[in-house]
Design an enzyme around this catalytic site. Structure first.
Site, PDB file in Angstrom:
ATOM      1  N   HIS A   1       0.813  -1.214   0.000  1.00 29.76           N
ATOM      2  CA  HIS A   1       0.000   0.000   0.000  1.00 29.76           C
ATOM      3  C   HIS A   1       0.853   1.273   0.000  1.00 29.76           C
ATOM      4  O   HIS A   1       0.353   2.351  -0.312  1.00 29.76           O
ATOM      5  CB  HIS A   1      -0.999   0.002   1.163  1.00 29.76           C
ATOM      6  CG  HIS A   1      -0.400   0.244   2.525  1.00 29.76           C
ATOM      7  ND1 HIS A   1      -0.192  -0.754   3.449  1.00 29.76           N
ATOM      8  CD2 HIS A   1       0.010   1.380   3.142  1.00 29.76           C
ATOM      9  CE1 HIS A   1       0.320  -0.255   4.552  1.00 29.76           C
ATOM     10  NE2 HIS A   1       0.453   1.045   4.386  1.00 29.76           N
TER      11      HIS A   1
ATOM     12  N   ASP B   1       0.023  -7.635   1.172  1.00 32.68           N
ATOM     13  CA  ASP B   1       0.369  -6.227   1.385  1.00 32.68           C
ATOM     14  C   ASP B   1       1.888  -6.049   1.481  1.00 32.68           C
ATOM     15  O   ASP B   1       2.388  -5.265   2.273  1.00 32.68           O
ATOM     16  CB  ASP B   1      -0.308  -5.657   2.640  1.00 32.68           C
ATOM     17  CG  ASP B   1      -0.187  -4.135   2.709  1.00 32.68           C
ATOM     18  OD1 ASP B   1      -0.078  -3.507   1.640  1.00 32.68           O
ATOM     19  OD2 ASP B   1      -0.168  -3.577   3.823  1.00 32.68           O
TER      20      ASP B   1
ATOM     21  N   GLY C   1       3.373   6.370   8.220  1.00 30.59           N
ATOM     22  CA  GLY C   1       4.754   6.542   7.763  1.00 30.59           C
ATOM     23  C   GLY C   1       5.645   5.405   8.208  1.00 30.59           C
ATOM     24  O   GLY C   1       6.690   5.140   7.624  1.00 30.59           O
ATOM     25  N   ASN C   2       5.221   4.692   9.286  1.00 27.33           N
ATOM     26  CA  ASN C   2       5.949   3.501   9.728  1.00 27.33           C
ATOM     27  C   ASN C   2       5.691   2.305   8.820  1.00 27.33           C
ATOM     28  O   ASN C   2       6.400   1.307   8.884  1.00 27.33           O
ATOM     29  CB  ASN C   2       5.533   3.102  11.152  1.00 27.33           C
ATOM     30  CG  ASN C   2       6.360   3.767  12.230  1.00 27.33           C
ATOM     31  OD1 ASN C   2       5.844   4.562  13.004  1.00 27.33           O
ATOM     32  ND2 ASN C   2       7.635   3.451  12.297  1.00 27.33           N
ATOM     33  N   SER C   3       4.641   2.386   8.007  1.00 29.35           N
ATOM     34  CA  SER C   3       4.292   1.256   7.149  1.00 29.35           C
ATOM     35  C   SER C   3       5.483   0.820   6.310  1.00 29.35           C
ATOM     36  O   SER C   3       6.108   1.638   5.637  1.00 29.35           O
ATOM     37  CB  SER C   3       3.136   1.629   6.220  1.00 29.35           C
ATOM     38  OG  SER C   3       1.939   1.767   6.939  1.00 29.35           O
TER      39      SER C   3
ATOM     40  N   GLY D   1      -6.961 -26.853  -2.745  1.00 32.51           N
ATOM     41  CA  GLY D   1      -8.061 -27.509  -3.429  1.00 32.51           C
ATOM     42  C   GLY D   1      -9.166 -27.983  -2.511  1.00 32.51           C
ATOM     43  O   GLY D   1      -9.757 -29.050  -2.736  1.00 32.51           O
TER      44      GLY D   1
END
Length: 470
Positions: free
Chosen positions: A110, A140, A214-216, A273
């Site tokens: 992101h 992500d 901002g730490n992401s 499956g």
């Protein structure tokens, strides 16, 4: 996620409990030596902080200022350069971690989603352009690589997140709010959190180390200076940290990075499956379990590793290679972090028996060619791409059941298809009464002139019909 309304009622109980502690538990002790006074996390920080980078993304969008400016009469009457497209720059800010001397960086998907230009800045102020090697929205995560030649880079080793325990000390390093590199300290608050709502693989490390916007993409580090998670999200009503942060475990990070190293543009994971469901309290009681646990097999597809391993509807999966499975999300994570090509041992309860079944770790098959078709402009589907469904396509689009049919594999935001409400992952069943069995069927049906379009769609298991103008 929502805070529990019972939380305020617990505070008085906790306060009384603290007052009731024995005197010995409340005693304070002074440091007994100079070395105890100087205890610090700084050695770990000095070791790992240089490998944490700031990630800057940008996307330039060109738009007409007003549709009237395309009219020559309007422009001649008012004059000026009204028809010149206006530029709008969309930006993002996050963090990343260098995990390979060649300049490979892992961050959150992101952070760089929809970005066309990405740069990184090291803690020592060096800046580099990077290329995007791999985007994996299902976890992500994204993998970048520094362009060109460069001097030796600091690197952080990827640790083993499976050895973490609740209460372990951890550090979170990133660039919150763009203020610059910041280190916060906390503990592992919980493991295997599954109701976070980020990506398809719900299995997160929870920490109380302060994580903010901002730490992401930044690092969650253990006391040996190893990367144990990529910080991804917080639970907050204000937008700031309230001590509930979530990180993607290093086991998943390792799989995504290895896929990028091998040159893959997407991550290939083992295909199972079978359809799984959560074990409720009633189901647990009917199966003679002490508590709800495991992943219940609700259905087995005709072909796939599950049926080949001998799994049957009603089997309860309790462990994968000895690692306990609490729910279907935990099973999905454990399977997804296994390398392709080998096998995994499933501990299964069938009635009153416990069995060990061996399942092959093979990718989802593309049992028929996807035959992707960009749909015609003179239809509500303009701009979308349709593909034939197969287990491989269903896996890529996070569809639960790999049934036959045609699916919208791409629906860009700025297309007619998106504007009328069509979505990526929609399975098209019929158009104007004609059953759609292949992407070519859909293309042929949409190339016919029509005053209106009656479209039958399966969206996440719900079937509905929409009528759109021709």
């Amino acid at each position: 996620m929502r805070a529990s309304p019972l939380l305020p009622r617990l505070f008085p109980v906790l306060f009384v409990a603290a007052l009731a502690l024995p005197a010995s538990a409340q005693e304070r002790a002074t440091p007994q030596s100079r070395s105890e006074i100087q205890l610090s996390f700084s050695p770990v920080v000095k070791q790992v902080a240089p490998a944490v980078v700031n990630v800057y993304g940008a996307r330039v969008e060109r738009r007409q200022q007003n549709p009237f400016f395309d009219d020559p009469f309007f422009r001649r009457f008012f004059g000026g350069d009204f028809g010149v497209p206006q530029e709008r720059v969309q930006r993002s800010l996050g963090s990343g971690v260098i995990v390979d001397p060649s300049g490979i960086i892992v961050t959150n998907h992101h952070v760089i989603e929809n970005m066309t230009e990405v740069k990184i800045a090291l803690a020592d102020k060096r800046e580099f352009d990077v290329e995007i090697l791999l985007r994996d929205p299902r976890t992500d995560l994204a993998v970048l690589r520094i362009k060109g030649t460069h001097a030796p880079l600091p690197v952080m080793a990827i640790g083993n997140s499976d050895t973490l325990e609740v209460g372990d000390l951890v550090l979170a390093i990133g660039n919150p709010f763009g203020v610059g590199q910041t280190v916060t300290q906390g503990i592992v608050s919980a493991l295997a959190r599954t109701q976070v709502g980020i990506g398809d693989y719900q299995f997160f490390i929870q920490t109380d180390a302060a994580i903010n916007p901002g730490n992401s993409g930044g690092a969650l580090v253990d006391m040996q200076g190893r990367l144990v998670g990529i910080n991804s999200a917080i639970f907050s009503r204000s937008g700031g940290s309230v001590g509930i942060g979530f990180a993607i475990p290093a086991a998943m990070v390792r799989i995504v990075v290895e896929s990028a190293r091998s040159g893959g543009k997407s991550v290939r994971r083992p295909y199972f499956g079978a359809k799984l469901q959560v074990v409720s309290a009633d189901i647990a009681e009917s199966m003679g379990l002490d508590r709800p646990t495991g992943a219940l097999v609700a259905g087995v597809f005709e072909a796939g590793p599950a049926v080949e391993a001998g799994l049957k509807r009603g089997d309860l999966i309790l462990a994968v290679d000895g690692q306990t499975i609490e729910d279907p999300d935990a099973f999905g994570y454990r399977l997804a972090t296994k390398p392709l090509g080998g096998t995994a041992a499933l501990t299964v309860q069938r009635g009153t028996q416990k069995l060990t079944l061996t399942v092959k770790l093979s990718p989802a098959p593309e049992t028929r060619p996807r035959e992707a078709v960009k749909l015609p402009a003179r239809s509500p589907f303009a701009g979308a791409t349709a593909s034939n469904l197969s287990p491989a396509v269903a896996e890529e689009l996070s569809l639960e059941v790999a049934s036959e049919g045609v699916v919208l594999s791409e629906v860009p935001e700025d297309t007619d298809a998106a504007r009328v409400g069509l979505r990526k992952g929609d399975v098209i069943l019929a158009v104007n009464g004609e059953t759609i069995k292949s992407s070519k069927d859909l293309d042929r049906a949409l190339n016919q002139r029509a005053r209106f379009w009656e479209i039958t769609i399966n969206r996440a298991g719900q079937v509905f019909t929409a009528v759109l103008n021709g």
